[in-house]
Design a protein around this motif. Structure first.
Motif, PDB file in Angstrom:
ATOM      1  N   MET A 183     -14.667   2.849   4.216  1.00  0.00           N
ATOM      2  CA  MET A 183     -13.429   2.117   3.955  1.00  0.00           C
ATOM      3  C   MET A 183     -12.493   2.965   3.077  1.00  0.00           C
ATOM      4  SD  MET A 183     -12.974  -1.434   1.882  1.00  0.00           S
ATOM      5  CE  MET A 183     -12.430  -2.685   3.015  1.00  0.00           C
ATOM      6  N   LYS A 184     -11.219   2.978   3.459  1.00  0.00           N
ATOM      7  CA  LYS A 184     -10.259   3.700   2.623  1.00  0.00           C
ATOM      8  C   LYS A 184      -9.799   2.796   1.485  1.00  0.00           C
ATOM      9  CE  LYS A 184      -8.415   5.996   6.673  1.00  0.00           C
ATOM     10  NZ  LYS A 184      -7.278   5.981   7.592  1.00  0.00           N
ATOM     11  N   PHE A 185      -9.535   3.403   0.326  1.00  0.00           N
ATOM     12  CA  PHE A 185      -8.978   2.675  -0.810  1.00  0.00           C
ATOM     13  C   PHE A 185      -7.536   3.096  -1.037  1.00  0.00           C
ATOM     14  CE2 PHE A 185     -13.242   2.103  -3.278  1.00  0.00           C
ATOM     15  CZ  PHE A 185     -13.484   0.920  -2.579  1.00  0.00           C
ATOM     16  N   PHE A 186      -6.640   2.121  -1.064  1.00  0.00           N
ATOM     17  CA  PHE A 186      -5.269   2.358  -1.501  1.00  0.00           C
ATOM     18  C   PHE A 186      -5.119   1.663  -2.855  1.00  0.00           C
ATOM     19  CE2 PHE A 186      -2.962   2.709   2.920  1.00  0.00           C
ATOM     20  CZ  PHE A 186      -3.775   3.779   3.258  1.00  0.00           C
ATOM     21  N   ALA A 187      -4.287   2.213  -3.727  1.00  0.00           N
ATOM     22  CA  ALA A 187      -3.993   1.544  -5.006  1.00  0.00           C
ATOM     23  C   ALA A 187      -2.776   0.656  -4.799  1.00  0.00           C
ATOM     24  CB  ALA A 187      -3.722   2.565  -6.097  1.00  0.00           C
ATOM     25  N   ASP A 188      -2.916  -0.601  -5.208  1.00  0.00           N
ATOM     26  CA  ASP A 188      -1.828  -1.567  -5.045  1.00  0.00           C
ATOM     27  C   ASP A 188      -1.065  -1.652  -6.362  1.00  0.00           C
ATOM     28  OD1 ASP A 188      -0.409  -3.445  -3.593  1.00  0.00           O
ATOM     29  OD2 ASP A 188      -1.771  -5.104  -4.018  1.00  0.00           O
ATOM     30  N   THR A 189      -0.232  -0.671  -6.613  1.00  0.00           N
ATOM     31  CA  THR A 189       0.470  -0.578  -7.892  1.00  0.00           C
ATOM     32  C   THR A 189       1.624   0.418  -7.795  1.00  0.00           C
ATOM     33  OG1 THR A 189       0.192  -0.059 -10.253  1.00  0.00           O
ATOM     34  CG2 THR A 189      -1.070   1.278  -8.741  1.00  0.00           C
ATOM     35  N   ALA A 190       2.552   0.298  -8.766  1.00  0.00           N
ATOM     36  CA  ALA A 190       3.621   1.301  -8.863  1.00  0.00           C
ATOM     37  C   ALA A 190       3.523   1.996 -10.217  1.00  0.00           C
ATOM     38  CB  ALA A 190       4.979   0.630  -8.680  1.00  0.00           C
ATOM     39  N   GLU A 191       2.389   1.840 -10.889  1.00  0.00           N
ATOM     40  CA  GLU A 191       2.206   2.452 -12.216  1.00  0.00           C
ATOM     41  C   GLU A 191       1.649   3.869 -12.053  1.00  0.00           C
ATOM     42  OE1 GLU A 191       3.373   0.986 -14.847  1.00  0.00           O
ATOM     43  OE2 GLU A 191       3.791  -0.870 -13.767  1.00  0.00           O
ATOM     44  N   ILE A 192       2.467   4.852 -12.403  1.00  0.00           N
ATOM     45  CA  ILE A 192       2.114   6.257 -12.178  1.00  0.00           C
ATOM     46  C   ILE A 192       0.822   6.663 -12.901  1.00  0.00           C
ATOM     47  CG2 ILE A 192       2.891   8.642 -12.589  1.00  0.00           C
ATOM     48  CD1 ILE A 192       4.412   7.281 -10.346  1.00  0.00           C
ATOM     49  N   LYS A 193       0.674   6.189 -14.148  1.00  0.00           N
ATOM     50  CA  LYS A 193      -0.492   6.592 -14.938  1.00  0.00           C
ATOM     51  C   LYS A 193      -1.801   6.161 -14.251  1.00  0.00           C
ATOM     52  CE  LYS A 193      -1.868   6.366 -19.546  1.00  0.00           C
ATOM     53  NZ  LYS A 193      -1.870   5.550 -20.750  1.00  0.00           N
ATOM     54  N   GLU A 194      -1.801   4.939 -13.764  1.00  0.00           N
ATOM     55  CA  GLU A 194      -2.995   4.409 -13.087  1.00  0.00           C
ATOM     56  C   GLU A 194      -3.277   5.192 -11.803  1.00  0.00           C
ATOM     57  OE1 GLU A 194      -2.581  -0.320 -14.291  1.00  0.00           O
ATOM     58  OE2 GLU A 194      -1.788   0.356 -12.382  1.00  0.00           O
ATOM     59  N   ILE A 195      -2.226   5.482 -11.066  1.00  0.00           N
ATOM     60  CA  ILE A 195      -2.382   6.206  -9.796  1.00  0.00           C
ATOM     61  C   ILE A 195      -2.910   7.615 -10.068  1.00  0.00           C
ATOM     62  CG2 ILE A 195      -1.126   7.191  -7.831  1.00  0.00           C
ATOM     63  CD1 ILE A 195       0.791   4.716  -8.097  1.00  0.00           C
ATOM     64  N   ALA A 196      -2.360   8.262 -11.110  1.00  0.00           N
ATOM     65  CA  ALA A 196      -2.765   9.637 -11.424  1.00  0.00           C
ATOM     66  C   ALA A 196      -4.256   9.691 -11.742  1.00  0.00           C
ATOM     67  CB  ALA A 196      -1.953  10.161 -12.601  1.00  0.00           C
ATOM     68  N   GLU A 197      -4.751   8.723 -12.512  1.00  0.00           N
ATOM     69  CA  GLU A 197      -6.165   8.734 -12.892  1.00  0.00           C
ATOM     70  C   GLU A 197      -7.070   8.576 -11.660  1.00  0.00           C
ATOM     71  OE1 GLU A 197      -7.446   5.615 -15.525  1.00  0.00           O
ATOM     72  OE2 GLU A 197      -9.453   6.489 -15.724  1.00  0.00           O
ATOM     73  N   LEU A 198      -6.711   7.620 -10.805  1.00  0.00           N
ATOM     74  CA  LEU A 198      -7.535   7.374  -9.613  1.00  0.00           C
ATOM     75  C   LEU A 198      -7.468   8.549  -8.642  1.00  0.00           C
ATOM     76  CD1 LEU A 198      -6.560   3.633  -9.054  1.00  0.00           C
ATOM     77  CD2 LEU A 198      -8.790   4.483  -9.810  1.00  0.00           C
ATOM     78  N   ALA A 199      -6.281   9.150  -8.544  1.00  0.00           N
ATOM     79  CA  ALA A 199      -6.116  10.284  -7.624  1.00  0.00           C
ATOM     80  C   ALA A 199      -6.968  11.458  -8.091  1.00  0.00           C
ATOM     81  CB  ALA A 199      -4.649  10.677  -7.539  1.00  0.00           C
ATOM     82  N   GLU A 200      -6.984  11.670  -9.403  1.00  0.00           N
ATOM     83  CA  GLU A 200      -7.764  12.776  -9.969  1.00  0.00           C
ATOM     84  C   GLU A 200      -9.260  12.603  -9.683  1.00  0.00           C
ATOM     85  OE1 GLU A 200      -8.002  14.687 -14.339  1.00  0.00           O
ATOM     86  OE2 GLU A 200      -6.076  13.843 -13.729  1.00  0.00           O
ATOM     87  N   MET A 201      -9.713  11.360  -9.629  1.00  0.00           N
ATOM     88  CA  MET A 201     -11.120  11.088  -9.334  1.00  0.00           C
ATOM     89  C   MET A 201     -11.430  11.201  -7.841  1.00  0.00           C
ATOM     90  SD  MET A 201     -11.853   7.804 -11.745  1.00  0.00           S
ATOM     91  CE  MET A 201     -13.578   7.601 -11.261  1.00  0.00           C
ATOM     92  N   GLY A 202     -10.391  11.425  -7.037  1.00  0.00           N
ATOM     93  CA  GLY A 202     -10.592  11.534  -5.591  1.00  0.00           C
ATOM     94  C   GLY A 202     -10.869  10.194  -4.934  1.00  0.00           C
ATOM     95  N   LEU A 203     -10.473   9.117  -5.611  1.00  0.00           N
ATOM     96  CA  LEU A 203     -10.768   7.784  -5.085  1.00  0.00           C
ATOM     97  C   LEU A 203      -9.675   7.231  -4.174  1.00  0.00           C
ATOM     98  CD1 LEU A 203     -12.313   5.728  -8.058  1.00  0.00           C
ATOM     99  CD2 LEU A 203     -13.366   6.273  -5.865  1.00  0.00           C
ATOM    100  N   LEU A 204      -8.520   7.879  -4.210  1.00  0.00           N
ATOM    101  CA  LEU A 204      -7.383   7.274  -3.520  1.00  0.00           C
ATOM    102  C   LEU A 204      -7.068   7.872  -2.165  1.00  0.00           C
ATOM    103  CD1 LEU A 204      -4.491   6.427  -5.944  1.00  0.00           C
ATOM    104  CD2 LEU A 204      -6.346   5.010  -5.053  1.00  0.00           C
ATOM    105  N   ASP A 205      -6.949   6.996  -1.164  1.00  0.00           N
ATOM    106  CA  ASP A 205      -6.538   7.430   0.170  1.00  0.00           C
ATOM    107  C   ASP A 205      -5.075   7.089   0.436  1.00  0.00           C
ATOM    108  OD1 ASP A 205      -9.242   8.265   1.163  1.00  0.00           O
ATOM    109  OD2 ASP A 205      -9.679   6.186   0.667  1.00  0.00           O
TER     110      ASP A 205
END
Ligand code: E4P
Length: 216
Positions: free
Chosen positions: A1-23
């Protein structure tokens, strides 16, 4: 399953992206309003952080207006997916945008027939809103199951993007029902890691390690 982040908060997105969790990432007008930021600026920043689809929603209610706004938004980056509402005008815009190679996320879907129309209109993603259905006493997960069955019956390639997710159980049941993607608020995503036995077990290991008198 792909994970998308449902947010417009850059800080939160950056952290998840760095962990390789975000599709990918989904935004909507309410999330943009909550961020207090300029819409296009935020979308541009998100697109730099995430390689996958970043949904940006049009505000116009007529097809021509939606297409004009989509032109502006797709100019921001190659990975912008245009979000259109599940209305007759939205479906017209979906067909036109899909035909020109733009990814379209059809949003505000609340039943399987709407999802069937979106697939026929060439949508890349259909977004059934689980939480909002549950709020009304309708089983949102059943809608995901129905859409999955219909798409599989006819070989539609539109991805089912489970949206309006409010809990870890929503993520689990959407995955079991065969949703292709879950768009999840970062707080809910972080909640997936939690189990009291994990915390208790770790506490025990730490206490026993201390007894060894060793250091690492
Ligand atoms: C995402 O694409 C949707 O806009 C979002 O999941 C809606 O969530 P809500 O019902 O919690 O507002």
């Amino acid at each position: 399953m792909k994970f998308f982040a449902d947010t417009a908060e850059i800080k939160e997105i950056a952290e998840l992206a760095e962990m390789g969790l975000l599709d990918g990432v989904t935004t909507n007008p309410s999330l943009i309003a909550k961020s207090g930021r300029d819409f296009k600026e935020v979308v541009a920043e998100i697109c730099q952080l995430v390689e996958g689809p970043v949904s940006a929603e049009v505000i116009a209610l007529d097809c021509a207006g939606m297409l004009a706004q989509a032109k502006d938004l797709t100019a921001i980056a190659d990975n912008v997916a245009i979000k259109v509402p599940l209305t007759w005008e939205g479906l017209k815009a979906c067909r036109a945008l899909s035909d020109q190679g733009t990814m379209v996320n059809v949003t505000l879907c609340f039943n399987a027939n709407q999802a069937l129309l979106a697939a026929k209109a060439g949508a890349a993603f259909i977004s059934p809103f689980i939480g909002r259905l549950d709020d009304m006493g309708i089983d949102g997960m059943e809608v995901i199951e129905e859409i999955r069955a219909i798409y599989d019956n006819y070989g539609f390639t539109t991805e089912i993007l489970a949206a309006s997710i409010r809990s870890a159980n929503h993520v689990k049941f959407a995955a079991m029902a065969g949703a292709d993607v879950a768009t999840v608020p970062p707080s809910v995503l972080q909640g997936l890691v939690k189990h009291p036995l994990t915390d208790k077990g770790l506490e025990g290991f730490m206490a026993d390690w201390k007894k060894t008198g060793q250091s690492l």
